[in-house]
Design an enzyme around this catalytic site. Structure first.
Site, short mmCIF file in Angstrom:
data_model
loop_
_atom_site.label_atom_id
_atom_site.label_comp_id
_atom_site.label_asym_id
_atom_site.label_seq_id
_atom_site.Cartn_x
_atom_site.Cartn_y
_atom_site.Cartn_z
N SER A 197 48.22 31.49 38.84
CA SER A 197 48.15 31.52 40.30
C SER A 197 47.07 30.65 40.89
CB SER A 197 47.96 32.95 40.79
OG SER A 197 46.73 33.49 40.32
N HIS A 225 54.39 34.88 39.65
CA HIS A 225 54.48 33.71 40.52
C HIS A 225 55.66 32.82 40.16
CE1 HIS A 225 50.64 34.30 42.67
NE2 HIS A 225 50.29 34.92 41.56
N LYS A 255 56.09 38.74 45.95
CA LYS A 255 55.79 37.33 46.24
C LYS A 255 57.06 36.63 46.72
CE LYS A 255 51.69 37.33 43.38
NZ LYS A 255 51.59 38.80 43.25
#
Length: 405
Positions: A197, A225, A255
């Site tokens: 990240s 992610h 996310k």
């Protein structure tokens, strides 16, 4: 009497002196453009000018998508606003099961299990597996680090994204464990993020799987992610065709999937064991139905539309523009670390960007190593060409003002 309490004012003052104190800044919405307020300390926020947000993990821009909002509303109306209890009591619904079927299909596994957060999924899974040794990438997320602290007998850190170093450390551990020349019966787990990240790079999963298989270890990956962005909405594991070599696939719904919660995907025995033994699942209320509904619709959109392609086009435009100015942009994914180096310069650059209407805060030590302070740029698929141009203009102006260009 000796005071054995906690001097929190002194701790906060020390953070202030070290430049590490953080403050809440309420946002009006979670869109690509929104307004922010200083911390109202319990009062109503006083929002100022609108700003472009290039710092969100809502990579597909679905958090304010009407289809996702409708799915959340329908879940609330048909199932309820909260699960009401642990899923092992009364909090398990057909909606939860439907999302888990979709995730398992997407990840190419027999089954999936939804947790209250990605953090809970990491900590709960490692604690439940209780490995004798975890081999962990040095840049793994804090939730993996905490899972190792709670659940592993021993944690061995290997060099970032380096299968050769992983293999050497596993060989050394095997030699120590065998001592008398016999085979060790320890349970080993190799854990890595797929997309990191802060650096925007991708773990070399094929090499990691090779090393793990050589020593009979399991592989667990965190696709936080990556979920929704690669390989038909699955992640890097799906893009690389490695579902049959990764034992535990884990990720978040918060996310790219614009909701809340985490998941673990794997074979039937893994999921059945976790729902019995993962304390963060057993002793937590089930994920709220609106979050489940929103995640399921977001996953559908990620898999059935070109939303991710729009994101990658925006990523390439931003990277090309920033590099043309002279910025050092690292990574290979939707996370674009603009390297600055000096912490104070990075903080000043972030502040100047904010003054120019762009939210892209500085990331500084100890979150990243000393001398590697940066601006973490994270675009959304919903950013327009005009908004990308405004972001680039702000970086050029701010960079010249700070003396970086």
């Amino acid at each position: 009497m000796t005071d054995r309490g906690f001097d929190l004012d002194a701790r906060l003052a020390e953070r202030e002196r070290a430049g590490l104190r953080r403050h809440l800044r309420p946002a009006e919405s979670v869109a690509a453009r929104t307004r922010f307020a200083d911390d109202p300390r319990g009062g109503a926020p006083d929002y100022g000018e609108g700003r472009l947000v290039f710092a969100s993990n809502s990579y597909l821009g679905l958090a304010d998508d009407r289809r996702v909002q409708r799915a959340a509303e329908l879940a609330a109306r048909s199932v309820g606003t909260g699960a009401g209890a642990s899923r092992l009591v009364t909090g398990d619904t057909g909606l939860h099961r439907a999302l888990e079927r979709d995730l398992a299909d997407c990840k190419g596994t027999e089954r999936a299990l939804v947790f209250s957060s990605g953090y809970a999924a990491n900590v709960g899974t490692i604690e439940a597996l209780s490995p004798d040794v975890v081999f962990s990438d040095e840049l793994n997320h804090a939730s993996i680090v905490d899972g190792c602290r709670v659940g592993a007998e021993e944690t061995v850190i290997y060099d970032h994204a380096d299968p050769a170093d992983l293999r050497e450390r596993m060989a050394a551990r095997a030699a120590d464990a065998r001592g008398d020349g016999s085979e060790t019966d320890e349970d080993w787990l190799v854990v890595t993020d797929t997309v990191f990240s802060m650096d925007g790079d991708v773990a070399p999963l094929d090499g990691i799987c090779d090393a793990a298989e050589e020593f009979g270890a399991w592989v667990m990956v965190d696709e936080a992610h990556a979920t929704g962005l690669f390989g038909d909405g699955g992640g890097v594991v799906q893009r690389e065709g490695l579902a049959d070599r990764v034992d535990v696939q884990l990720g978040t719904l918060s996310k790219a999937l614009a909701s809340q919660g985490g998941y673990v995907a794997g074979d039937e025995a893994l999921v059945e064991y976790l729902l019995n033994a993962a304390r963060s699942f057993v002793f937590s209320t089930g994920l709220a139905p609106p979050a489940v509904g929103a995640a399921r619709e977001s996953l559908r959109i990620a898999r059935e539309t070109s939303r991710a392609d729009r994101l990658w086009d925006t990523v390439e435009d931003l990277r090309a523009g920033l590099e043309a100015m002279g910025y050092d942009v690292r990574g290979e994914t939707q996370v674009l670390p603009v390297m600055v180096g000096d912490r104070d310069d990075a903080l000043e650059l972030g502040d100047r960007l904010a003054d120019l209407g762009v939210v892209a805060p500085a990331i500084r030590p100890p979150t990243v190593p000393e001398g590697t302070a940066r601006i973490r740029v994270a675009p959304m698929a919903t950013h327009t060409e005009t908004e990308v141009d405004r972001c680039l203009d702000a970086f050029e102006t701010a960079g010249r003002e700070v003396g970086l260009l």
